[in-house]
Enzyme design. Structure first.
Site, PDB file in Angstrom:
ATOM      1  N   SER A 165     -32.997 -17.528 -17.597  1.00  0.00           N
ATOM      2  CA  SER A 165     -33.687 -16.144 -17.260  1.00  0.00           C
ATOM      3  C   SER A 165     -34.650 -15.916 -18.400  1.00  0.00           C
ATOM      4  CB  SER A 165     -32.630 -15.007 -16.945  1.00  0.00           C
ATOM      5  OG  SER A 165     -33.140 -14.173 -16.306  1.00  0.00           O
ATOM      6  N   ASP A 224     -33.516 -16.180  -4.937  1.00  0.00           N
ATOM      7  CA  ASP A 224     -33.552 -15.224  -6.221  1.00  0.00           C
ATOM      8  C   ASP A 224     -34.400 -13.870  -5.685  1.00  0.00           C
ATOM      9  OD1 ASP A 224     -33.828 -13.888  -8.486  1.00  0.00           O
ATOM     10  OD2 ASP A 224     -34.347 -15.574  -9.614  1.00  0.00           O
ATOM     11  N   HIS A 266     -30.267 -15.439  -8.306  1.00  0.00           N
ATOM     12  CA  HIS A 266     -30.585 -15.706  -9.694  1.00  0.00           C
ATOM     13  C   HIS A 266     -29.431 -15.972 -10.469  1.00  0.00           C
ATOM     14  CE1 HIS A 266     -33.230 -14.837 -12.935  1.00  0.00           C
ATOM     15  NE2 HIS A 266     -32.398 -13.882 -13.596  1.00  0.00           N
TER      16      HIS A 266
END
Ligand SMILES: *[C@@H]1O[C@H](CO)[C@@H](O)[C@H](O)[C@H]1NC(C)=O
Length: 318
Positions: free
Chosen positions: A109, A228, A299
């Site tokens: 991330s 996501d 995600h």
């Protein structure tokens, strides 16, 4: 006799020692940078590191920290000056003997765009392969949403969005430093101190060291999570971004039927950053060294989708 013996054994000895130095070759080390809400040695990160060690026996793994203390390290994912954090990490990596000859890097991330910034701005020791999972390379154009009836959260979110380009937010709130508002691109370009810099978006501050370093990667592996909903837009993981409202207005004038509601995504290869090659991304891509991958799911739901990538691109096998 003795003299003859030593003459004969010396080349043998040096052959043995030199082949010993070559045969037990260790895999290339790897550096991890965790994501938002996580810390350098959370159970999840320790598990990730140990799975990598199973895939690449003998590999040296370093998990980047801003603070050794786990809760302070987690906090530093929300609060702090990103440029300072990256400088701190560059010193940290340079001080680790095992990394001296270079390493592969995995960014989870937001850790992904931070490792990219390390490559562009420092890269000493150098990164060979960079893999980023669900990272926000073209920033985020929205803050993660509140539930529909959570009015307190919505009020806070509105305030945060209003203040996101204030001097204070740009130096202290990590997410503000990669917030790229398609409705306020000019404000972003003048106020942002991190993402606009690593993306070489401001002509007056463009730095050729960044593109030189970035293009020196062997492979850039960009992983997007298909479902996501945390990263807005999710295409940011592949250097996509929401069309800026200026672009949409220009289009509106040309084709009156294209409304703002139909704002699309500008994919990597149509970004000015790419077409004009501000950061070396086009060079990497045209060399065939940008790998666009997807993982199914929300995600950072890595499942086992990361294993093949880490087998292939980490440890000196690609
Ligand atoms: C460009 O970036 C390099 C590496 O971060 C830095 O040393 C240099 O001072 C920068 N150049 C300018 C003109 O800002």
């Amino acid at each position: 006799m003795i003299l003859n013996f030593s003459i004969c054994i010396l080349p043998l000895l040096s052959w043995i020692t030199s082949s010993l130095a070559v045969i037990p070759q260790h895999p290339r080390p790897v550096v991890l940078w965790h994501g938002l809400g996580d810390s350098h040695s959370s159970p999840g990160m320790l598990e990730f590191a140990s799975r990598i060690k199973e895939l690449h026996p003998g590999i040296f793994v370093h998990s980047v920290f801003i603070d050794q203390d786990l809760s302070k390290d987690r906090q530093a994912g929300f609060y702090g000056n990103v440029n300072d954090q990256i400088e701190f990490v560059a010193d940290q990596l340079a001080s680790i003997p095992e990394l001296r000859d270079g390493f592969d890097a995995i960014g989870l991330s937001q850790g992904g765009q931070f490792l990219r910034a390390y490559v562009e701005m420092y890269n000493s020791p150098p990164v060979q392969n960079l893999i980023t999972f669900g990272s926000q390379h073209m920033g985020i154009s929205d803050l993660p949403g509140c539930s529909r009836y959570d009015f307190l959260c919505q009020a806070a979110l509105r305030a945060a969005k209003q203040a996101v380009y204030s001097d204070w937010a740009q130096k202290n709130l990590v997410q503000a430093q990669y917030y790229r508002d398609p409705a306020r691109i000019q404000t972003y370009l003048t106020s942002n101190l991190f993402l606009s810099a690593v993306n070489n978006e401001v002509p007056a501050f463009r730095n050729s060291t960044y593109s030189h370093n970035f293009a020196s990667l062997q492979k850039l592996v960009l992983v997007l999570f298909t479902e996501d909903k945390t990263v807005v837009p999710k295409e940011s993981s592949w250097f996509g971004s929401e069309e800026s409202h200026d672009d949409v207005r220009a289009l509106d004038n040309q084709y009156s039927f294209v409304g703002a509601s139909e704002r699309g995504i500008v994919p990597m290869r149509l970004q000015p950053l790419y077409t004009e090659d501000w950061i070396g991304l086009r060079q990497l891509d045209q060399r065939g060294d940008v790998v666009l991958e997807t993982c199914q799911g929300e995600h950072m739901q890595m499942g086992d989708c990361w294993e093949d990538l880490v087998t292939k691109f980490v440890g000196g096998k690609a």
